[in-house]
Design an enzyme around this catalytic site. Structure first.
Site, PDB file in Angstrom:
ATOM      1  N   GLN A 202       0.829  -1.214   0.000  1.00 39.41           N
ATOM      2  CA  GLN A 202       0.000   0.000   0.000  1.00 39.41           C
ATOM      3  C   GLN A 202       0.859   1.258   0.000  1.00 39.41           C
ATOM      4  O   GLN A 202       0.457   2.290  -0.536  1.00 39.41           O
ATOM      5  CB  GLN A 202      -0.930   0.024   1.232  1.00 39.41           C
ATOM      6  N   ASP A 243      -6.889   1.091  12.271  1.00 34.05           N
ATOM      7  CA  ASP A 243      -8.114   0.342  11.963  1.00 34.05           C
ATOM      8  C   ASP A 243      -9.021   0.171  13.170  1.00 34.05           C
ATOM      9  O   ASP A 243     -10.219  -0.060  13.033  1.00 34.05           O
ATOM     10  CB  ASP A 243      -7.761  -1.030  11.388  1.00 34.05           C
TER      11      ASP A 243
HETATM   12  O1  MRU Z   1      -5.374  -3.724   4.687  1.00 30.63           O
HETATM   13  P1  MRU Z   1      -5.690  -2.271   4.501  1.00 30.63           P
HETATM   14  O2  MRU Z   1      -5.034  -1.685   3.306  1.00 30.63           O
HETATM   15  O3  MRU Z   1      -7.179  -2.024   4.549  1.00 30.63           O
HETATM   16  O4  MRU Z   1      -5.063  -1.568   5.768  1.00 30.63           O
HETATM   17  C1  MRU Z   1      -5.194  -0.177   5.903  1.00 30.63           C
HETATM   18  C2  MRU Z   1      -4.483   0.382   7.080  1.00 30.63           C
HETATM   19  O5  MRU Z   1      -3.883  -0.328   7.841  1.00 30.63           O
HETATM   20  C3  MRU Z   1      -4.616   1.851   7.315  1.00 30.63           C
HETATM   21  O6  MRU Z   1      -3.476   2.359   7.921  1.00 30.63           O
HETATM   22  C4  MRU Z   1      -5.818   2.112   8.239  1.00 30.63           C
HETATM   23  O7  MRU Z   1      -6.972   1.495   7.717  1.00 30.63           O
HETATM   24  C5  MRU Z   1      -6.086   3.548   8.417  1.00 30.63           C
HETATM   25  S1  MRU Z   1      -6.754   4.239   6.932  1.00 30.63           S
HETATM   26  C6  MRU Z   1      -7.147   5.859   7.196  1.00 30.63           C
END
Ligand code: MRU
Length: 353
Positions: A202, A243
């Site tokens: 990401q 999250d």
């Molecule tokens: O697996 P993902 O890409 O959904 O994980 C996203 C994250 O860990 C982000 O840092 C978190 O959701 C915060 S988004 C504002």
């Protein structure tokens, strides 16, 4: 593209009676929207990571509920409630860690319950309006967090971030990247160090793309380089998203965040977590109780069509980890900055209106 233009990136949009979401699996090579017309399809989009990032997942789930209600708008009232229940279940089963998913479903359920005596079509219209409001509210919240957080960053700060907590992870502006965007908008010269964020990349694919679009200086590193840069005095602050935050302030975020927090403490670098109130889960006492998603081994043994690990190897792939509250310098929320978060401070924060 300037900073304010780039925040126009619409991760999710309502178009022609359907939900459209940027396909984040193929960025940055390709920029395209996929269309969704049912709760089942939206749940698949969340599970498959077309849309990801806690607040964006919450928005998608809200639209999933609305889409299902619109699909059923001609159904008899006697069947509507049962069929909608199934939609709530399918969406709730899509991913386990981001509490924003359950927060949004709860809010949509409360809206439906309040309207249960109304005709089905009126309920469907009201659920769509609620989804639109959740989306609009997310942008307002991110802007408020951005303003509070920007004040914490000095002019010239070199800011490390992990994963993507940007416009793509939200309805717009972003949480961690929202803080950076707001600091840049306030005239500060900020540069970003983006962890690539194995295994789903990401950071390399999404955070780097967002920053390059806006010409905010960004340097990409692999996750194992953060300690080296910190030891050389090349990082002034860490800002990440989350999250789910437990009642005691423990923070679940993308796998690898805990490692960064430990390093930051070792090097006396402030570790900030951008956290909308909707991400705080007061029903969970501490981080040990936060459900951690385990994803497919193929994400670790290779990427897309390329496999590099030996056949037969066993694999672990937890998608998130938990950073203990004691490593968190401050939570940045839309209601202000909470230093050294703990049970009492979070209780006071979430009780406030
Ligand atoms: O697996 P993902 O890409 O959904 O994980 C996203 C994250 O860990 C982000 O840092 C978190 O959701 C915060 S988004 C504002």
């Amino acid at each position: 593209m300037t900073s304010s233009q780039a925040t126009q990136v619409q991760t999710l949009r309502w178009c022609g009676g359907q939900l459209e979401m940027i396909d984040q699996r193929v960025l940055p090579a390709e920029f395209k929207y996929l269309r969704y017309d049912s709760a089942e399809a939206v749940a698949r989009g969340i599970r498959d990571m077309v849309v990801r990032g806690a607040p964006a997942i919450g928005c998608a789930a809200a639209y999933g509920v609305a889409l299902e209600a619109l699909r059923l708008r001609d159904a008899p009232a006697s069947q509507f409630a049962g069929l909608m229940e199934r939609a709530f279940e399918v969406l709730a089963a899509s991913r386990p860690t981001a509490v924003n998913l359950f927060w949004a479903l709860q809010r949509m359920r409360a809206r439906r319950d309040a309207l249960a005596a109304r005709p089905v079509a009126a309920q469907a219209d009201a659920l769509l309006a609620e989804a639109h409001e959740i989306l609009a509210e997310d942008i307002r919240v991110n802007r408020a967090m951005g303003e509070h957080g920007a004040a914490l960053l000095a002019d010239g700060a070199r800011v490390l971030t992990h994963c993507n907590a940007g416009a793509l992870a939200t309805a717009g502006h972003g949480t961690a990247l929202g803080v950076i965007r707001s600091a840049v908008e306030a005239g500060k010269r900020i540069s970003v160090i983006a962890d690539e964020t194995r295994p789903f990349l990401q950071g390399a694919r999404l955070t780097a793309w967002e920053m390059v679009q806006e010409r905010i200086p960004v340097t990409l590193i692999t996750d194992n380089m953060a300690g080296f840069l910190m030891s050389r005095g090349e990082i002034d602050a860490v800002v990440v998203g989350t999250d789910r935050v437990a009642a005691n302030g423990d923070v679940a975020n993308k796998i690898g965040t805990y490692m960064v927090a430990v390093l930051a403490q070792r090097h006396r670098i402030p570790f900030y977590v951008a956290c909308p109130i909707s991400t705080i889960d007061m029903s969970i006492a501490d981080g040990a109780a936060i459900p951690i998603e385990e994803r497919a081994p193929e994400e670790v043994t290779g990427f897309r069509d390329c496999r590099w690990a030996a056949d037969g190897v066993s694999v672990r792939n937890p998608a998130f980890d938990v950073t203990p509250a004691e490593l968190v310098t401050a939570l940045i929320t839309e209601r202000g900055v909470v230093r050294q978060p703990n049970r009492e401070r979070l209780a006071a924060l979430t009780a406030r209106r």
